[in-house]
Write a protein that holds these residues in place. Structure first.
Motif, PDB file in Angstrom:
ATOM      1  N   GLY A 436       0.781  -1.231   0.000  1.00  0.00           N
ATOM      2  CA  GLY A 436       0.000   0.000   0.000  1.00  0.00           C
ATOM      3  C   GLY A 436       0.808   1.273   0.000  1.00  0.00           C
ATOM      4  O   GLY A 436       0.238   2.367  -0.086  1.00  0.00           O
ATOM      5  N   PHE A 439       1.437   5.378  -3.317  1.00  0.00           N
ATOM      6  CA  PHE A 439       0.275   5.368  -4.214  1.00  0.00           C
ATOM      7  C   PHE A 439       0.582   6.072  -5.525  1.00  0.00           C
ATOM      8  O   PHE A 439       0.108   5.676  -6.591  1.00  0.00           O
ATOM      9  CB  PHE A 439      -0.909   6.035  -3.499  1.00  0.00           C
ATOM     10  CG  PHE A 439      -2.201   6.009  -4.269  1.00  0.00           C
ATOM     11  CD1 PHE A 439      -2.835   4.805  -4.535  1.00  0.00           C
ATOM     12  CD2 PHE A 439      -2.780   7.186  -4.700  1.00  0.00           C
ATOM     13  CE1 PHE A 439      -4.040   4.778  -5.232  1.00  0.00           C
ATOM     14  CE2 PHE A 439      -3.980   7.167  -5.396  1.00  0.00           C
ATOM     15  CZ  PHE A 439      -4.607   5.964  -5.660  1.00  0.00           C
ATOM     16  N   TRP A 471      -5.956   3.697   0.133  1.00  0.00           N
ATOM     17  CA  TRP A 471      -5.226   2.597  -0.502  1.00  0.00           C
ATOM     18  C   TRP A 471      -4.242   1.967   0.483  1.00  0.00           C
ATOM     19  O   TRP A 471      -4.160   0.731   0.592  1.00  0.00           O
ATOM     20  CB  TRP A 471      -4.506   3.139  -1.733  1.00  0.00           C
ATOM     21  CG  TRP A 471      -3.694   2.149  -2.504  1.00  0.00           C
ATOM     22  CD1 TRP A 471      -2.347   1.959  -2.452  1.00  0.00           C
ATOM     23  CD2 TRP A 471      -4.185   1.211  -3.473  1.00  0.00           C
ATOM     24  NE1 TRP A 471      -1.962   0.973  -3.322  1.00  0.00           N
ATOM     25  CE2 TRP A 471      -3.065   0.486  -3.963  1.00  0.00           C
ATOM     26  CE3 TRP A 471      -5.448   0.902  -3.971  1.00  0.00           C
ATOM     27  CZ2 TRP A 471      -3.182  -0.502  -4.932  1.00  0.00           C
ATOM     28  CZ3 TRP A 471      -5.566  -0.092  -4.936  1.00  0.00           C
ATOM     29  CH2 TRP A 471      -4.449  -0.774  -5.397  1.00  0.00           C
ATOM     30  N   ARG A 472      -3.533   2.811   1.228  1.00  0.00           N
ATOM     31  CA  ARG A 472      -2.552   2.310   2.196  1.00  0.00           C
ATOM     32  C   ARG A 472      -3.257   1.579   3.342  1.00  0.00           C
ATOM     33  O   ARG A 472      -2.828   0.490   3.755  1.00  0.00           O
ATOM     34  CB  ARG A 472      -1.713   3.472   2.726  1.00  0.00           C
ATOM     35  CG  ARG A 472      -0.602   3.040   3.685  1.00  0.00           C
ATOM     36  CD  ARG A 472       0.345   4.189   3.970  1.00  0.00           C
ATOM     37  NE  ARG A 472      -0.328   5.335   4.565  1.00  0.00           N
ATOM     38  CZ  ARG A 472      -0.572   6.482   3.922  1.00  0.00           C
ATOM     39  NH1 ARG A 472      -0.184   6.641   2.671  1.00  0.00           N
ATOM     40  NH2 ARG A 472      -1.192   7.476   4.526  1.00  0.00           N
ATOM     41  N   HIS A 475      -4.520  -1.959   2.347  1.00  0.00           N
ATOM     42  CA  HIS A 475      -3.485  -2.973   2.204  1.00  0.00           C
ATOM     43  C   HIS A 475      -2.823  -3.331   3.535  1.00  0.00           C
ATOM     44  O   HIS A 475      -2.373  -4.468   3.712  1.00  0.00           O
ATOM     45  CB  HIS A 475      -2.424  -2.503   1.201  1.00  0.00           C
ATOM     46  CG  HIS A 475      -2.869  -2.611  -0.230  1.00  0.00           C
ATOM     47  ND1 HIS A 475      -3.698  -1.682  -0.817  1.00  0.00           N
ATOM     48  CD2 HIS A 475      -2.605  -3.550  -1.172  1.00  0.00           C
ATOM     49  CE1 HIS A 475      -3.926  -2.042  -2.077  1.00  0.00           C
ATOM     50  NE2 HIS A 475      -3.274  -3.161  -2.318  1.00  0.00           N
ATOM     51  N   THR A 484      -2.705  -7.094  -3.886  1.00  0.00           N
ATOM     52  CA  THR A 484      -2.087  -6.450  -5.038  1.00  0.00           C
ATOM     53  C   THR A 484      -0.705  -7.043  -5.227  1.00  0.00           C
ATOM     54  O   THR A 484       0.103  -7.045  -4.288  1.00  0.00           O
ATOM     55  CB  THR A 484      -1.997  -4.929  -4.854  1.00  0.00           C
ATOM     56  OG1 THR A 484      -3.323  -4.393  -4.713  1.00  0.00           O
ATOM     57  CG2 THR A 484      -1.324  -4.277  -6.053  1.00  0.00           C
ATOM     58  N   SER A 499      -4.493  -6.214  -9.176  1.00  0.00           N
ATOM     59  CA  SER A 499      -5.104  -6.088  -7.856  1.00  0.00           C
ATOM     60  C   SER A 499      -6.418  -6.848  -7.826  1.00  0.00           C
ATOM     61  O   SER A 499      -7.135  -6.907  -8.834  1.00  0.00           O
ATOM     62  CB  SER A 499      -5.351  -4.606  -7.532  1.00  0.00           C
ATOM     63  OG  SER A 499      -5.861  -4.458  -6.222  1.00  0.00           O
ATOM     64  N   GLY A 675     -10.101   5.843  -4.274  1.00  0.00           N
ATOM     65  CA  GLY A 675      -8.730   5.357  -4.371  1.00  0.00           C
ATOM     66  C   GLY A 675      -8.616   3.853  -4.495  1.00  0.00           C
ATOM     67  O   GLY A 675      -7.586   3.336  -4.925  1.00  0.00           O
ATOM     68  N   ILE A 676      -9.679   3.133  -4.120  1.00  0.00           N
ATOM     69  CA  ILE A 676      -9.628   1.676  -4.147  1.00  0.00           C
ATOM     70  C   ILE A 676      -9.971   1.134  -5.527  1.00  0.00           C
ATOM     71  O   ILE A 676      -9.431   0.118  -5.956  1.00  0.00           O
ATOM     72  CB  ILE A 676     -10.562   1.094  -3.068  1.00  0.00           C
ATOM     73  CG1 ILE A 676     -10.076   1.538  -1.680  1.00  0.00           C
ATOM     74  CG2 ILE A 676     -10.629  -0.419  -3.145  1.00  0.00           C
ATOM     75  CD1 ILE A 676     -11.005   1.176  -0.556  1.00  0.00           C
TER      76      ILE A 676
END
Length: 782
Positions: A436, A439, A471-472, A475, A484, A499, A675-676
């Motif tokens: 993650g 980005f 996103w971070r 993950h 991912t 992903s 973001g996902i």
């Protein structure tokens, strides 16, 4: 078929009336249309009863209307809904258009269907059960068929290319939720031609079990018997320089090289063979183990010439694909052996999510088939992975070693998350599990892979800090929700990635699959696909795998179409087409929907089955199941909870547009933290027809679009998105300022197809890679 003949009618109930038929139409009841002998049965849905009295007719759709011949002298329509068991026998059916038909009700007879003649379990796409056939089908290694109903002594399967009646299937397994519920042999008794509502050809095959249970050691191999296929596999094994071994009697020796020349093959052994009339040769190619018996034609020291075999044995002892542990990795398996009253700690040789193999100590380990070993776990360094109890399935001697094969006894106690990471690292050591971070680097890779379209970047830019944070967090804290995989080149950074996200209650989406310009696209496309399918296939919540592919991506769509044709089973993959529309900001505000009696309201609990059936009719039964458009899960309760635990949003709301109390459309509004999903398809609205027409939908479509336009957009940029079945309501959307962004193919696989797809990818990319290597070698020699 005699006119008006109905089987299994219920004599205890009064005859159904026209109002009962109208009620079935309001529920979009699925039906099977029987056109008589030598005609395929057609699947469809009841739409409406039009007209009254002698002029009334029943409308069906969608239906493969082109397969309705002219002048049909009698037709029977039977519902497949066990809660509404109704049959209609009529004289005439006619095509209205390619996807609609009408049945004249003048002189028709209606009856309630009686109880089934024997106990049977009807299996729906949402609750998959499959039949694994390891041999007995010409040209096939292993086939996976969906079971549509199951009784004590028989079952019915659905197939694209069926076995012939009378075929004996020597070794079959019925699998549900990863567990084998029945093993034995079966005989094909009947094959019935079928057409899905989309027009796709199908066959319903009824099988009779002839062995209640067979020894699990009775058949440990499937056969590859097609001569061109046998030769092709041998040539690929030679070109790919796989590890080959040979055995003469009880003595096994390694082989230095394998070459295929015409109808013979040459082996260079690690030591002189000595006199031997034949050899058993084994090798592993594209994750599958093959063995063969070959006649020795000539032997000179360590060089042996053999005749090409007539068939290959394909190992099927363990259903799940095995991952071998390289010699440089010291992974230990620890087991509690209560018989010997001491713990076993031995080196792991291979593993799968169904079992493992380790090297036993014949002087210290007391082991036999059927022995249960408690509290198994894998250890490497300071890391431990729980397996739960295992059962010894086989103990064998090989090359002076004793190998113990075990099966996982309680999958619920298996640490799936950690085991999947270990399996991925062992089988795909050149791919990294992304954590993650960075980005921006991921976005840069997507740009270089031509995945990040302008509209995606515009909508994402105002949300960039929040998107990177989401996103971070996903993950780092949502290990059970995302995987991912990336390939990294030290001097260039990431150059390939894919992903997978658990976007629905039992379905995962593959997204952001790209290889940057300048990278070895062919190699990493195959490796990434295999690796990500590995992950989903082994997840307990991975019943379905779903993905979009732009219709402009002709090469990728052709790849999947070839897979669909090659599998011979509709269960392996279901595909459809949807239109993705967007309304950019800055467009003049469109007029509100007229007050003409249309109403937008929340979906009522008793309408969930209707919405699910509408999705099944428009998108396909497996697609609807993959997207969790099912009673009890339309609002994604399980997925919403697991995302909420890590502070992220994943939700769906369901609303109905009705007119005069008749539901016209379903409006499903998706929400996902930014973001996902960069395509915004998981942050859009699904618009599905219920009783509205497919051309314009009239005021019902206007009402739904007006609601979407006046609700908050998923991004501060202000663009809104809608997904509709291909070709629905283009005039209404364009009139209100919407633009068609992309027409996309949708693909769905369930567990019955994931293993088949994994083997197909390995074979396709492996075969092509071997041919490419062979061509390059010839060019260098030339």
């Amino acid at each position: 078929m005699e006119q008006g003949s109905l089987s299994k009618q219920d004599p205890t109930r009064s005859r159904p009336k026209l109002r009962d038929l109208r009620a079935a139409c309001r529920s979009l009841t699925p039906v099977i249309v029987d056109l008589g002998p030598r005609q395929p049965k057609l699947a469809s849905y009841m739409l409406s009863v039009e007209g009254r009295g002698a002029g009334a007719f029943l409308r069906l759709g969608p239906i493969a209307a082109e397969h309705i011949p002219d002048g049909v002298a009698g037709v029977v329509v039977r519902t497949t809904d066990p809660d509404r068991s109704l049959a209609v026998a009529a004289r005439r059916i006619r095509r209205v258009d390619p996807s609609t038909a009408e049945i004249a009700l003048e002189g028709a007879r209606m009856d309630w269907l009686g109880p089934r003649p024997r106990a049977r379990t009807v299996v729906e796409a949402r609750d998959p059960m499959m039949l694994l056939v390891s041999s007995g089908l010409e040209g096939a290694d292993v086939h996976v068929f969906p079971i549509v109903d199951l009784a004590e002594g028989a079952c019915a399967i659905e197939a694209g290319r069926p076995p012939h009646p009378g075929t004996r299937l020597e070794w079959v397994q019925i699998v549900r939720d990863g567990a084998v519920v029945r093993r034995g042999a079966a005989v094909v008794e009947e094959v019935i031609p079928w057409r899905a509502s989309s027009g796709a050809p199908r066959f319903r095959c009824r099988l009779r079990f002839v062995e209640r249970e067979a020894s699990p050691r009775a058949r440990t191999y499937g056969l590859v018997e097609h001569p061109p296929r046998v030769k092709n596999l041998m040539e690929l094994a030679a070109t790919a320089a796989v590890g080959v071994w040979a055995r003469a009697g009880d003595r096994r020796v390694a082989c230095g090289s394998l070459a295929v020349e015409g109808a013979t093959m040459r082996l260079r052994l690690g030591q002189p063979l000595g006199p031997a009339p034949k050899l058993t040769v084994g090798f592993e190619l594209f994750t599958i183990h093959y063995e063969l018996d070959a006649r020795v034609l000539e032997a000179s020291g360590s060089d042996v010439t053999l005749a090409l075999p007539l068939y290959l044995r394909r190992r099927t002892r363990r259903r799940e694909r095995r991952v071998e542990v390289p010699s440089g990795r010291e992974i230990q398996v620890e087991l509690d052996n209560r018989v010997a009253e001491h713990a076993i700690r031995r080196r792991l040789l291979d593993l799968s999510f169904g079992g493992l193999c380790f090297e036993a100590d014949p002087a210290a380990d007391v082991l036999w088939p059927g022995l249960r070993l408690e509290e198994a776990r894998l250890t490497e360094g300071g890391e431990s992975i729980a397996l739960g109890p295992v059962e010894v399935r086989a103990v064998e001697q090989r090359d002076g070693r004793v190998l113990c094969h075990c099966a996982v006894s309680d999958p619920e106690r298996l640490d799936v998350s950690r085991l999947s990471v270990l399996a991925s690292r062992l089988e795909h050591p050149e791919l990294l599990v992304h954590d993650g971070r960075d980005f921006r680097a991921m976005l840069d890779l997507y740009r270089r892979s031509h995945l990040l379209y302008d509209y995606m970047a515009r909508s994402l830019e105002p949300l960039a800090p929040a998107a990177a944070f989401n996103w971070r967090r996903l993950h780092r804290e949502g290990h059970d929700l995302v995987r991912t995989l990336v390939h990294v080149v030290p001097e260039r950074g990431m150059d390939a990635a894919v992903s997978a996200v658990r976007a629905w209650d039992q379905g995962w989406i593959i997204q952001h699959f790209g290889v940057a310009d300048g990278a070895d696209q062919f190699r990493w496309s195959g490796e990434l696909q295999r690796a990500i399918v590995d992950h989903v296939m082994l997840r307990p919540d991975g019943r379905f795998l779903f993905f979009f592919v732009s219709s402009k991506n002709t090469s990728m769509n052709a790849f999947y179409e070839r897979f669909f044709e090659a599998t011979g089973t509709s269960e392996a993959i279901e595909h459809g087409t949807v239109d993705f529309w967007a309304r950019p900001p800055g467009r003049p505000r469109s007029q509100p929907a007229p007050d003409d009696g249309t109403v937008l309201r929340n979906m009522r609990q008793n309408e969930a089955a209707l919405v699910a059936r509408a999705a099944e009719r428009a998108l396909g039964p497996r697609t609807a199941a993959a997207l969790s458009i099912l009673p009890g899960s339309i609002d994604l309760p399980a997925t919403r909870r697991v995302f909420q635990r890590i502070g992220l949003e994943r939700s769906r709301t369901a609303r109905i547009v009705s007119r005069r109390r008749t539901p016209q459309l379903a409006l499903l509004s998706e929400r996902l933290s930014p973001g996902i999903n960069l395509t915004w398809m998981l942050g859009s609205h699904w618009l599905l027809p219920i009783h509205a027409g497919s051309s314009n939908g009239g005021a019902a479509v206007d009402r739904a679009l007006a609601t979407i336009e006046h609700e908050p957009a998923p991004s501060p940029y202000g663009e809104r998105f809608v997904l509709v079945p291909r070709g629905h309501w283009p005039e209404a959307l364009e009139r209100r300022g919407w633009e068609l962004r992309v027409t996309a193919r949708t693909y769905v696989m369930n567990r019955a197809g994931l293993q088949r797809y994994h083997d197909y990818v390995a074979d396709r990319y492996g075969s092509a890679g071997a041919r490419l290597a062979r061509r390059r070698m010839k060019e260098r020699v030339g």
